[in-house]
Design an enzyme around this catalytic site. Structure first.
Site, PDB file in Angstrom:
ATOM      1  N   VAL A 102       2.146 -25.065 -96.286  1.00  0.00           N
ATOM      2  CA  VAL A 102       2.272 -24.249 -96.583  1.00  0.00           C
ATOM      3  C   VAL A 102       0.896 -24.975 -98.260  1.00  0.00           C
ATOM      4  CG1 VAL A 102       2.859 -23.126 -98.498  1.00  0.00           C
ATOM      5  CG2 VAL A 102       0.797 -22.574 -97.473  1.00  0.00           C
ATOM      6  N   CYS A 103       0.141 -25.177 -97.634  1.00  0.00           N
ATOM      7  CA  CYS A 103      -0.927 -25.641 -99.392  1.00  0.00           C
ATOM      8  C   CYS A 103      -0.197 -27.334 -98.338  1.00  0.00           C
ATOM      9  CB  CYS A 103      -0.073 -25.666-100.454  1.00  0.00           C
ATOM     10  SG  CYS A 103      -1.603 -26.075-101.443  1.00  0.00           S
ATOM     11  N   THR A 104      -0.485 -28.184 -99.881  1.00  0.00           N
ATOM     12  CA  THR A 104      -0.314 -29.330 -99.892  1.00  0.00           C
ATOM     13  C   THR A 104       1.112 -30.101 -99.093  1.00  0.00           C
ATOM     14  OG1 THR A 104      -0.246 -29.594-102.117  1.00  0.00           O
ATOM     15  CG2 THR A 104      -2.265 -30.161-101.751  1.00  0.00           C
ATOM     16  N   THR A 122      -3.872 -27.763 -94.509  1.00  0.00           N
ATOM     17  CA  THR A 122      -3.759 -27.611 -96.231  1.00  0.00           C
ATOM     18  C   THR A 122      -5.215 -26.727 -96.578  1.00  0.00           C
ATOM     19  OG1 THR A 122      -2.686 -29.074 -97.588  1.00  0.00           O
ATOM     20  CG2 THR A 122      -4.190 -30.230 -96.582  1.00  0.00           C
TER      21      THR A 122
END
Length: 193
Positions: A102-104, A122
């Protein structure tokens, strides 16, 4: 199912906890009863980008032993993606059934080579950072490309875990979990390649 939560200094804890608070509920359902997890890292403690510290219960475990690894994001990913000590350890997950971020966190699985030739997503502010690691950056909340599942920014961690509950159990299980956590939203922006 055995899950490895990969943690590191500079993590965004909501990335981790939003996912964890939903995914541990897999034990409520017959199909996924017996799901276990470890918090995996390279040191006994890790500290988030705001200074909160937690204990790690598995230090440098063999990541290939897990059925699913989950890699959250955070500002720490920007430098960590160039640290061979960490990325080399993460590469142990090459044959894991599900690699999820998840995310970066996608920058880290990208740096490990897992996104080569794949579509991924991302946090929207990091699309350009993700581009060198994958075939195409998708403007989506969740992208599933084979065994790789990437998700957008921080709050997407809850949607991502609900998506996996549906993948591993069914839609009714998702509704049960949503009721438990008082979550009124519908998952949007899913791309399955």
């Amino acid at each position: 199912m055995k899950i490895g939560f990969v943690v590191f200094n500079g993590i965004t804890f909501l990335d981790l906890i939003g996912f964890y608070d939903v995914i541990y509920r897999l034990n409520l359902f017959e199909q996924t009863k017996g799901t276990t997890w470890d918090f995996c890292g390279l040191s006994e403690e890790i500290t988030d980008e705001l200074g909160l510290t937690i204990k790690v219960n598995k230090i440098r475990p063999e990541l290939s032993a897990y059925d699913l690894i989950f890699v959250p994001g955070g500002m720490g990913t920007r430098k960590l993606r160039f640290k061979e000590n960490f990325i080399g350890w993460l590469r142990q997950a090459a044959d894991v059934r599900y690699i999820v971020s998840v995310c970066t966190g996608s920058l880290l699985i990208g740096a490990a080579g897992f996104l080569t030739g794949k579509k991924a997503t991302t946090h929207p502010s990091a699309y350009e950072l993700l581009e060198p690691y994958c075939q195409e950056v998708m403007n989506a909340r969740i992208v599933k490309d084979g065994n790789l599942i990437t998700a957008g920014g921080v709050s997407t961690s809850i949607d991502l875990a609900l998506y996996l509950v549906e993948l591993f159990v069914n839609k009714e299980a998702v509704e049960t979990v949503k009721k438990q956590i008082d979550y009124p939203y519908e998952i949007q922006g899913i791309v399955e390649v």
